[in-house]
Write a protein that holds these residues in place. Structure first.
Motif, PDB file in Angstrom:
ATOM      1  N   ALA A  55      -4.827   5.438  -2.886  1.00  0.00           N
ATOM      2  CA  ALA A  55      -5.209   5.602  -4.494  1.00  0.00           C
ATOM      3  C   ALA A  55      -5.647   6.909  -4.856  1.00  0.00           C
ATOM      4  CB  ALA A  55      -6.054   4.420  -4.992  1.00  0.00           C
ATOM      5  N   ARG A  56      -6.703   7.373  -4.010  1.00  0.00           N
ATOM      6  CA  ARG A  56      -7.410   8.707  -4.134  1.00  0.00           C
ATOM      7  C   ARG A  56      -6.417   9.818  -4.102  1.00  0.00           C
ATOM      8  NH1 ARG A  56     -10.963  10.353  -7.073  1.00  0.00           N
ATOM      9  NH2 ARG A  56     -12.027   8.369  -6.149  1.00  0.00           N
ATOM     10  N   ARG A  57      -5.434   9.853  -2.919  1.00  0.00           N
ATOM     11  CA  ARG A  57      -4.462  10.740  -2.953  1.00  0.00           C
ATOM     12  C   ARG A  57      -3.626  10.911  -4.280  1.00  0.00           C
ATOM     13  NH1 ARG A  57      -3.975   8.725   2.426  1.00  0.00           N
ATOM     14  NH2 ARG A  57      -1.807   7.594   1.586  1.00  0.00           N
ATOM     15  N   ALA A  58      -3.132   9.439  -4.812  1.00  0.00           N
ATOM     16  CA  ALA A  58      -2.169   9.519  -5.871  1.00  0.00           C
ATOM     17  C   ALA A  58      -3.058   9.942  -7.277  1.00  0.00           C
ATOM     18  CB  ALA A  58      -2.033   8.106  -6.029  1.00  0.00           C
ATOM     19  N   PHE A  59      -4.390   9.815  -7.071  1.00  0.00           N
ATOM     20  CA  PHE A  59      -5.255  10.299  -8.536  1.00  0.00           C
ATOM     21  C   PHE A  59      -5.421  11.788  -8.432  1.00  0.00           C
ATOM     22  CE2 PHE A  59      -8.974  11.308 -10.765  1.00  0.00           C
ATOM     23  CZ  PHE A  59      -8.460  10.785 -11.936  1.00  0.00           C
ATOM     24  N   ASP A  60      -5.761  12.124  -7.108  1.00  0.00           N
ATOM     25  CA  ASP A  60      -6.096  13.626  -6.849  1.00  0.00           C
ATOM     26  C   ASP A  60      -4.803  14.687  -7.074  1.00  0.00           C
ATOM     27  OD1 ASP A  60      -8.821  12.914  -6.911  1.00  0.00           O
ATOM     28  OD2 ASP A  60      -8.916  13.064  -4.622  1.00  0.00           O
ATOM     29  N   SER A  61      -3.813  14.432  -6.350  1.00  0.00           N
ATOM     30  CA  SER A  61      -3.005  15.291  -6.112  1.00  0.00           C
ATOM     31  C   SER A  61      -1.545  14.475  -6.535  1.00  0.00           C
ATOM     32  CB  SER A  61      -2.827  15.700  -4.785  1.00  0.00           C
ATOM     33  OG  SER A  61      -2.606  14.625  -3.803  1.00  0.00           O
ATOM     34  N   GLY A  62      -1.376  13.326  -6.954  1.00  0.00           N
ATOM     35  CA  GLY A  62      -0.124  12.580  -7.158  1.00  0.00           C
ATOM     36  C   GLY A  62       0.342  12.935  -8.790  1.00  0.00           C
ATOM     37  N   ALA A 114       8.913  -0.939  -7.851  1.00  0.00           N
ATOM     38  CA  ALA A 114      10.287  -1.073  -8.048  1.00  0.00           C
ATOM     39  C   ALA A 114      10.342  -0.425  -9.646  1.00  0.00           C
ATOM     40  CB  ALA A 114      10.892  -2.330  -8.036  1.00  0.00           C
ATOM     41  N   ALA A 115       9.547  -0.469 -10.439  1.00  0.00           N
ATOM     42  CA  ALA A 115       9.578  -0.178 -12.082  1.00  0.00           C
ATOM     43  C   ALA A 115       9.480   1.343 -12.126  1.00  0.00           C
ATOM     44  CB  ALA A 115       8.585  -0.790 -12.695  1.00  0.00           C
ATOM     45  N   GLY A 116       8.990   1.984 -11.002  1.00  0.00           N
ATOM     46  CA  GLY A 116       9.031   3.504 -10.842  1.00  0.00           C
ATOM     47  C   GLY A 116       7.472   3.929 -10.799  1.00  0.00           C
ATOM     48  N   LEU A 117       6.252   2.956 -10.428  1.00  0.00           N
ATOM     49  CA  LEU A 117       4.996   3.485 -10.468  1.00  0.00           C
ATOM     50  C   LEU A 117       5.115   4.232  -9.140  1.00  0.00           C
ATOM     51  CD1 LEU A 117       2.426   3.084 -11.889  1.00  0.00           C
ATOM     52  CD2 LEU A 117       2.050   1.333 -10.330  1.00  0.00           C
ATOM     53  N   PRO A 118       4.453   5.526  -8.960  1.00  0.00           N
ATOM     54  CA  PRO A 118       4.441   6.451  -8.065  1.00  0.00           C
ATOM     55  C   PRO A 118       3.641   5.718  -6.718  1.00  0.00           C
ATOM     56  CG  PRO A 118       3.896   7.550  -9.869  1.00  0.00           C
ATOM     57  CD  PRO A 118       3.875   6.282 -10.198  1.00  0.00           C
ATOM     58  N   VAL A 166       0.806  -1.082   0.031  1.00  0.00           N
ATOM     59  CA  VAL A 166      -0.040   0.163  -0.102  1.00  0.00           C
ATOM     60  C   VAL A 166       0.886   1.329   0.145  1.00  0.00           C
ATOM     61  CG1 VAL A 166      -1.738   1.173   1.225  1.00  0.00           C
ATOM     62  CG2 VAL A 166      -1.786  -1.216   1.254  1.00  0.00           C
ATOM     63  N   ASP A 167       0.621   2.218  -0.910  1.00  0.00           N
ATOM     64  CA  ASP A 167       1.225   3.492  -0.832  1.00  0.00           C
ATOM     65  C   ASP A 167       2.661   3.154  -1.093  1.00  0.00           C
ATOM     66  OD1 ASP A 167       1.019   6.184  -1.219  1.00  0.00           O
ATOM     67  OD2 ASP A 167       0.809   6.500   0.878  1.00  0.00           O
ATOM     68  N   GLY A 168       3.091   2.333  -1.895  1.00  0.00           N
ATOM     69  CA  GLY A 168       4.428   2.083  -2.361  1.00  0.00           C
ATOM     70  C   GLY A 168       5.329   1.392  -1.321  1.00  0.00           C
ATOM     71  N   ALA A 169       4.734   0.601  -0.471  1.00  0.00           N
ATOM     72  CA  ALA A 169       5.594  -0.083   0.631  1.00  0.00           C
ATOM     73  C   ALA A 169       4.553  -1.268   1.015  1.00  0.00           C
ATOM     74  CB  ALA A 169       5.804   1.037   2.012  1.00  0.00           C
TER      75      ALA A 169
END
Length: 496
Positions: free
Chosen positions: A65-72, A208-212, A24-27
């Protein structure tokens, strides 16, 4: 694929230490601390303790996911940049192909050779194909009055919830996730509780591939809890599901009871495979019929589980299929010589055996198989099973079994074949074997199925859409059409 021996696969299996943590959230996240045992159908042995996600874990994943979509950055990247990340995911899957194939084989029972050569090939191709497509999607500017400009843009819908089954855990995850990410959406993936480990590994590979962080989150857990929470969540904009028709109905209810999120469903099947006397090669038709029902232990929604054969060649074709079943080697999924591995678990094996018992009770003739085998291994193995003299009213002919069980029905003319083929609540796929071009076109049009294979079965590539009619679902995976599920059309009318 590389020449890896049975002993080497066994050695690697002993050394494998899969992580059962959510991603979740990259970790990696342990969640509440509640876990469940992931047990291999190969031998009943523990693979890992897997985080058992509930509403709180789903909330955290959707919030990320919402944070990543709204402001990421992800939805705001140039499409070509998003495409490069998806291609990098494909590259990393290729680099870790053997590890991923082993994980899939252990968690759901399919032969490791199939996991490597077929499932991983499909998953890698999916991420690479959508990565290449990402910057090739065009908006529209319709011709309007000379004093106005109309712009129609395709925008990402938002947060996508994806719930996928255990039979092709990585392929089907890719079919949902890759087009959603290519469109600029963010996602929460909920894999089956029977096959969580490959999906959790996919989440780590994507990071690891670079997805935020937050662009792809993977939460393990069971369907009635974690799946339900995702279906009801008001911050999920789209829900994409592959699985049973019964569970698909639940997701439609969840959408109605929450925010009317779009729900895309790829559901069950009871696919007919029609063999006419003028088939180009009856032996090849019979061989493909046997391969189609026994591949992946018959655990496929498209499996050609109803073999419809013209009465003039029914005995010949049935005997050829039975011979193939007798020759098929059921064994350890890690043995490269194995043709059919273990079914997904004890519960599923029991359900398939109930259908076999019903077939006997209702008067179908058992031509081969029907019994559990390799019990000393501790795994869930079943003999490839063939019934003939099946009546269309029998459960064998009506209900999806999702196992290596073939029902043979004879017909006398083409109209009867089409009626039998369409006499099902499902409409996912169908097969037809004929040398007559006119028959091929006319019958393909008459069959109520999303895909019709002529003189082949399970063929295709990512350029063509896949999905069902009737109670086999809606919407399409694969091809550029899949992007439509994860985008909204916006019109801007500019007065000049």
């Amino acid at each position: 694929m590389p020449e890896i021996t049975h002993d080497e696969w066994l050695r690697r299996a002993k050394a494998l230490e899969p992580s059962g943590a959510h991603h979740v959230d990259g970790a990696d996240e342990p969640g509440s601390g509640a876990t469940y045992a992931a047990v291999s159908p190969r031998d009943g042995q523990l693979l890992a303790q897997v985080a058992d996600g509930g509403a709180a874990e789903v909330d955290a994943a959707v919030a990320a996911a919402r944070r990543a979509f709204d402001s990421g950055p992800w939805p705001r990247l140039a499409p070509a940049e998003r495409g490069r990340v998806l291609i990098r995911i494909a590259d990393l899957l290729e680099e870790r192909r053997e590890e991923m194939a082993l994980t899939i084989s252990l968690e759901m029972g399919k032969p490791v050779t199939d996991a490597y050569a077929i499932e991983l090939r499909a998953a890698i191709s999916t991420f690479r194909w959508y990565g290449q497509l990402a910057d090739k999607l065009a908006d529209e500017s319709p011709h309007t009055a000379p004093d106005a400009l109309a712009l129609v843009t395709r925008e990402p819908t938002g947060v996508v919830g994806a719930v996928v089954p255990w039979n092709f855990p990585l392929t089907l995850a890719g079919w949902k996730i890759a087009p959603a990410l290519a469109a600029g959406c963010t996602a929460v993936l909920k894999p089956s509780e029977n096959s969580p480990l490959s999906a959790l590994l996919l989440g780590r590979i994507a990071t690891a591939a670079g997805l935020p962080p937050g662009a792809l989150n993977v939460v393990a857990g069971n369907g009635p809890v974690a799946g339900r929470a995702l279906g009801l969540h008001p911050d999920v904009d789209v829900l994409a599901f592959t699985g049973s028709t019964a569970v698909g109905r639940h997701f439609l209810h969840y959408a109605a009871d929450s925010n009317l999120k779009r729900v895309w469903l790829e559901l069950g099947g009871k696919s007919p495979n029609i063999i006419l006397p003028d088939a180009p090669d009856l032996e090849q038709a019979a061989a493909t019929a046997a391969w189609g029902i026994f591949f992946n232990q018959g655990e496929m929604c498209t499996a050609p589980s109803r073999l419809l054969v013209h009465s003039s060649v029914a005995d010949q074709v049935t005997e050829a299929v039975v011979e193939r079943a007798r020759a098929l080697r059921v064994g350890d999924p890690l043995d490269p010589a194995t043709g059919m591995g273990a079914l997904a678990g004890e519960h599923h094996l029991s359900r398939v055996r109930e259908h076999i018992a019903a077939g006997r009770d209702e008067g179908a003739r058992l031509r081969h198989g029907g019994g559990r085998t390799l019990t000393s291994t501790g795994g869930t193995y079943l003999e490839p099973t063939v019934f003939d003299r099946v009546d269309p009213s029998m459960r064998l002919a009506r209900e999806e079994i999702f196992g290596p069980v073939l029902s043979v029905l004879a017909f006398d003319d083409l109209d009867e074949a089409v009626r039998l083929a369409n006499a099902t609540e499902y409409g996912l796929a169908a097969g037809l074997w004929t040398s007559d071009l006119s028959t091929a076109h006319r019958v393909s049009r008459a069959l109520r199925a999303g895909t019709v294979w002529v003189n082949c079965y399970e063929e295709g590539d990512l350029t063509v859409p896949f999905g069902g009619m009737k109670q086999s679902g809606n919407g399409r995976d694969k091809s550029a059409h899949a992007i439509e599920k994860y985008t909204e059309l916006k019109t801007a009318w500019i007065q000049l």
